[in-house]
Design a protein around this motif. Sequence first.
Motif, PDB file in Angstrom:
ATOM      1  N   LYS A 174       0.696  -1.228  -0.006  1.00 34.51           N
ATOM      2  CA  LYS A 174       0.067   0.084  -0.030  1.00 34.51           C
ATOM      3  C   LYS A 174       0.776   1.483   0.032  1.00 34.51           C
ATOM      4  O   LYS A 174       0.522   2.086   0.825  1.00 34.51           O
ATOM      5  N   ALA A 175       1.855   1.324  -0.685  1.00 35.29           N
ATOM      6  CA  ALA A 175       2.805   2.371  -0.945  1.00 35.29           C
ATOM      7  C   ALA A 175       2.435   3.189  -2.308  1.00 35.29           C
ATOM      8  O   ALA A 175       2.414   2.363  -3.282  1.00 35.29           O
ATOM      9  N   ARG A 176       2.655   4.459  -2.312  1.00 28.65           N
ATOM     10  CA  ARG A 176       2.305   5.205  -3.763  1.00 28.65           C
ATOM     11  C   ARG A 176       3.817   5.079  -4.521  1.00 28.65           C
ATOM     12  O   ARG A 176       3.732   5.447  -5.714  1.00 28.65           O
ATOM     13  N   GLY A 177       4.697   5.115  -3.604  1.00 28.54           N
ATOM     14  CA  GLY A 177       6.054   5.234  -4.283  1.00 28.54           C
ATOM     15  C   GLY A 177       7.217   4.756  -3.327  1.00 28.54           C
ATOM     16  O   GLY A 177       6.969   4.645  -2.056  1.00 28.54           O
ATOM     17  N   ILE A 178       8.278   4.791  -3.923  1.00 28.19           N
ATOM     18  CA  ILE A 178       9.745   4.661  -2.885  1.00 28.19           C
ATOM     19  C   ILE A 178      10.486   5.490  -3.349  1.00 28.19           C
ATOM     20  O   ILE A 178      11.005   5.790  -4.657  1.00 28.19           O
ATOM     21  N   ILE A 179      11.638   5.653  -2.313  1.00 29.43           N
ATOM     22  CA  ILE A 179      12.830   6.590  -2.747  1.00 29.43           C
ATOM     23  C   ILE A 179      14.013   5.705  -2.500  1.00 29.43           C
ATOM     24  O   ILE A 179      13.978   4.980  -1.483  1.00 29.43           O
ATOM     25  N   ILE A 180      14.946   5.456  -3.639  1.00 35.71           N
ATOM     26  CA  ILE A 180      15.933   4.350  -3.395  1.00 35.71           C
ATOM     27  C   ILE A 180      17.030   5.601  -3.559  1.00 35.71           C
ATOM     28  O   ILE A 180      17.384   6.047  -4.355  1.00 35.71           O
ATOM     29  N   ALA A 181      17.927   5.228  -2.464  1.00 37.49           N
ATOM     30  CA  ALA A 181      18.928   6.182  -2.389  1.00 37.49           C
ATOM     31  C   ALA A 181      20.419   5.261  -2.598  1.00 37.49           C
ATOM     32  O   ALA A 181      21.360   5.960  -2.798  1.00 37.49           O
TER      33      ALA A 181
ATOM     34  N   GLN B 111      13.171  -2.925   4.876  1.00 36.07           N
ATOM     35  CA  GLN B 111      14.350  -3.113   3.937  1.00 36.07           C
ATOM     36  C   GLN B 111      13.902  -3.052   2.480  1.00 36.07           C
ATOM     37  O   GLN B 111      12.479  -3.151   2.165  1.00 36.07           O
ATOM     38  N   SER B 112      14.893  -2.449   1.719  1.00 33.95           N
ATOM     39  CA  SER B 112      14.260  -1.965   0.191  1.00 33.95           C
ATOM     40  C   SER B 112      14.018  -3.268  -0.296  1.00 33.95           C
ATOM     41  O   SER B 112      14.682  -4.415  -0.306  1.00 33.95           O
ATOM     42  N   PRO B 113      12.857  -3.184  -1.328  1.00 39.06           N
ATOM     43  CA  PRO B 113      12.444  -4.398  -1.957  1.00 39.06           C
ATOM     44  C   PRO B 113      13.450  -4.808  -3.318  1.00 39.06           C
ATOM     45  O   PRO B 113      13.200  -5.758  -3.993  1.00 39.06           O
ATOM     46  N   ILE B 114      14.676  -3.909  -3.395  1.00 40.05           N
ATOM     47  CA  ILE B 114      15.439  -4.254  -4.643  1.00 40.05           C
ATOM     48  C   ILE B 114      16.670  -5.083  -3.665  1.00 40.05           C
ATOM     49  O   ILE B 114      17.317  -5.852  -4.421  1.00 40.05           O
ATOM     50  N   ALA B 115      16.782  -5.024  -2.455  1.00 40.09           N
ATOM     51  CA  ALA B 115      18.083  -5.566  -1.751  1.00 40.09           C
ATOM     52  C   ALA B 115      17.946  -7.114  -2.373  1.00 40.09           C
ATOM     53  O   ALA B 115      19.211  -7.730  -2.617  1.00 40.09           O
ATOM     54  N   LEU B 116      16.864  -8.027  -2.151  1.00 40.35           N
ATOM     55  CA  LEU B 116      16.914  -9.426  -2.331  1.00 40.35           C
ATOM     56  C   LEU B 116      16.935  -9.753  -3.595  1.00 40.35           C
ATOM     57  O   LEU B 116      17.812 -10.558  -3.962  1.00 40.35           O
ATOM     58  N   PRO B 117      16.148  -8.956  -4.582  1.00 45.00           N
ATOM     59  CA  PRO B 117      16.272  -9.436  -5.834  1.00 45.00           C
ATOM     60  C   PRO B 117      17.541  -9.176  -6.557  1.00 45.00           C
ATOM     61  O   PRO B 117      18.040  -9.896  -7.360  1.00 45.00           O
ATOM     62  N   LYS B 118      18.457  -8.069  -6.190  1.00 47.33           N
ATOM     63  CA  LYS B 118      19.762  -7.958  -6.373  1.00 47.33           C
ATOM     64  C   LYS B 118      20.737  -8.854  -6.089  1.00 47.33           C
ATOM     65  O   LYS B 118      21.560  -9.226  -6.491  1.00 47.33           O
TER      66      LYS B 118
END
Length: 646
Positions: free
Chosen positions: A189-196, A316-323
Motif C-alpha cells: 500500500k505504497a504510492r512510491g519509493i525513494i531509492i538512495a 528493507q528495500s524491496p530491491i535488496a533481495l532481488p539484487k
Amino acid sequence: MAAAAARDALLDELRALMAAHSPPLHALVVPSEDAHQSEYVSERDKRRQFVSGFTGSAGLALITMKEALLWTDGRYFLQAEQQLSDRWKLMRMGEDPPVEVWIADNLSDEAVVGINPWCISVDTAQRYEHAFSKKHQTLFQLSSDLIDEIWKDRPSAEALPVFVQPVEYAGRTVTEKLKELREKLLHEKARGIIIAALDEVAWLYNIRGDDVHYSPVVHSYSIVTLHSAFFYVDKRKVSVEVQNYMTENGIDIKDYNMVQSDASLLASGQLKGSAVNGSSYGENDMNENSKVWIDSNSCCLALYSKLDQDQVLMLQSPIALPKAVKNPVELDGLRKAHIRDGAAVVQYLAWLDNQMQENYGASGYFSEAKGSQKKQHMEVKLTEVSVSDKLEGFRASKEHFKGLSFPTISSVGPNAAVIHYSPEASSCAELDADKIYLCDSGAQYLDGTTDITRTVHFGKPSEHEKSCYTAVLKGHIALDSAVFPNGTTGHALDILARTPLWRSGLDYRHGTGHGIGSYLNVHEGPHLISFRPSARNVPLQASMTVTDEPGYYEDGSFGIRLENVLIVKEANTKYNFGDKGYLAFEHITWAPYQTKLIDTTLLTPAEIEWVNAYHADCRKILQPYLNEQEKEWLRKATEPIAMRCC
C-alpha cells in the motif's frame, strides 16, 4: 609530522566554527558515509578521513570542544593506532561504548550535536535521538557541512559518464524489474519509493558509472511510483544514448539536486512524470496506496525530513533481495569472471615465485630449504605496491576487465596483521623471503565482480605459522562444505569457520563472509556470514553469492586469510526433514592453496580429499588460460597431498 600538525590545526579551526554556530555546537559527528550511506565513497566525500587522517573505509569521528574521538571496527584497530595523532582517541567498536552512548554519558544536559543530515541514515539518526532523549540533548541538522568549510582543496565533482549495462550481462530488463517493484509497492500500500543506495539504483535501471573508485556506480537517486520512474543525476553525465534508453523505459531524468523537493511532492501525492506505457495501475490504486517506502538504513535524514512521517513505510528495500539473489545470466557471468580472475592470480603467483627466487635467493613457493640472500644489485626491488601493480597488469589483460573491485591488500609480515592494510608506494614494505605474504584482491569485470585472498611464504615457515594457516584452512573448508536447511542465517554458519581456530584459543575480528555484486559493489548485502547480530536478519537463499574468508592475525608478526567466493545452491540430501529443503555451497574462485604452509597432520582424511579435489579442478579449469611455464607451475602447485596412513 607536518601533515599531522596541519591536521591537528584543523581541529582548532573546526572548534571555532562550532562555537560560532547558532546554536553553538557541543559536538560534531563526522561519519564515513556519503549522501547514499555508501561504504566506499568518492574522494570529495572522505570528510572523516580528511579531518582525522584515518584512511580505513569504516569509522566515525566525533569532535567536541575538548576531545577528538574515532570509532572503528576490529578490521582497523591496528591501522587507526598507526594513523591517528596524539590528539585523537581510538574507540574500539564492540569494546568501547557506541558513539551515541558516549555522547549521552559524557556531554552535558541539552548539549547540541551537529550532523550533516545527508550523511546520516534515518535508522542511525533515530538511534541517536533515542539515546540523547534522557538528557534532552539535540541532534541538530546543519544546513552546510562544517568540514567542507575548512577543506580548502576539496576535490570537485567530476562529470563522468553514465553507461548502460547490457541485458546480456544484467540478465533482466528494466521493464521486468520495474514491474516487480510496482507489484511490491501495491502489496505494501505504497504510492512510491525513494531509492538512495547507489548499487540499487544501478541494478534497477541497468546502468553503471565511475563516480566511486572500485564501485561502478553513479551518484544518483531513484523515485519510483505506481505510474512513473525518476532518475536524479548530474545531467552532464547523460549522453544522448542514455537519454533515449531512459525514455524508452519510461524513466524521467531530473537534476540530482531535485530529489529533496520531489520527495516533498511524492509525500503529498503531487509528483507526476511520464506515464508507464500500458500501466495497469489506476487512480484508485494511487488513492488507496498512500505510503512512501524508504529503507531506513540507506535513506538519509535530509530526505526523510521532507516526508509525512505518519505515512512513511520503513522496511528493507524491496530491491535488496532481488539484487542479492542472482539470476542465471548473472551467475554464469560470475563463474566466467572468476575463472579469468583465477588465471590472473596463478600467473601472478608463478611470476612472484620466480622473482623471489631470482632476486632474493628464496627457496620459493614449493621448497622449505632454509636461508635466503637478496642480490646486492637488484635493478628493481619488489615492494608491496610494485608487486600488486603487477597483479593488476595480469588482470587487465583479461577479457571484460574494468578495474579493481577494491584497493589491493598486498602485505608482508607485520603488515599482514593489519586486516585492511593499504600499502602506499612511498612507505610500503619490501618483500621478504622469510616472512608471510598476504594478498587480498579483486577485480571488476563486465560480467562479474571478484574477491580472493591467498597467503603464501617463499622461505621456511615456522611450525606456528603452519599450524595457524592450517586452522584457517580447516575453517575455510568447514564453511565451504556446509549443508543447512532453508531459513538458516549467516549468523548460524559463522561458527563453522571459527571452531578450528577456537580449539587453539585463536580468533579473528572480522566477519566471515559478505555478498558480492554482479559487476557492482564488492561488499553486497543484505545477507552476511558474521558473529554480528545483523547477520541474523536475512536467511541465505539459493543463488545468493557470499565469501568464505576466515583468518588469523598476530600483531607485529603476520596475518593469514583465505578467501573464496561461493554461490548458495540447493543441496541434494538423502532426506528432507520438515519439508524445508536444504542448501549447500558451490565455490567459484580458483587458485591453489600453498601446500607447504599446510600441516597435513592436522587435517582429517575428508579435508585432504577436499583440498585434492579442489586442486584437481583448479588445474583442469585454469590450464587453458596459461602458457607452458605457468601450466607447469600450476601442475606442481596442485599435486595431491598424500593421505596419512593410520
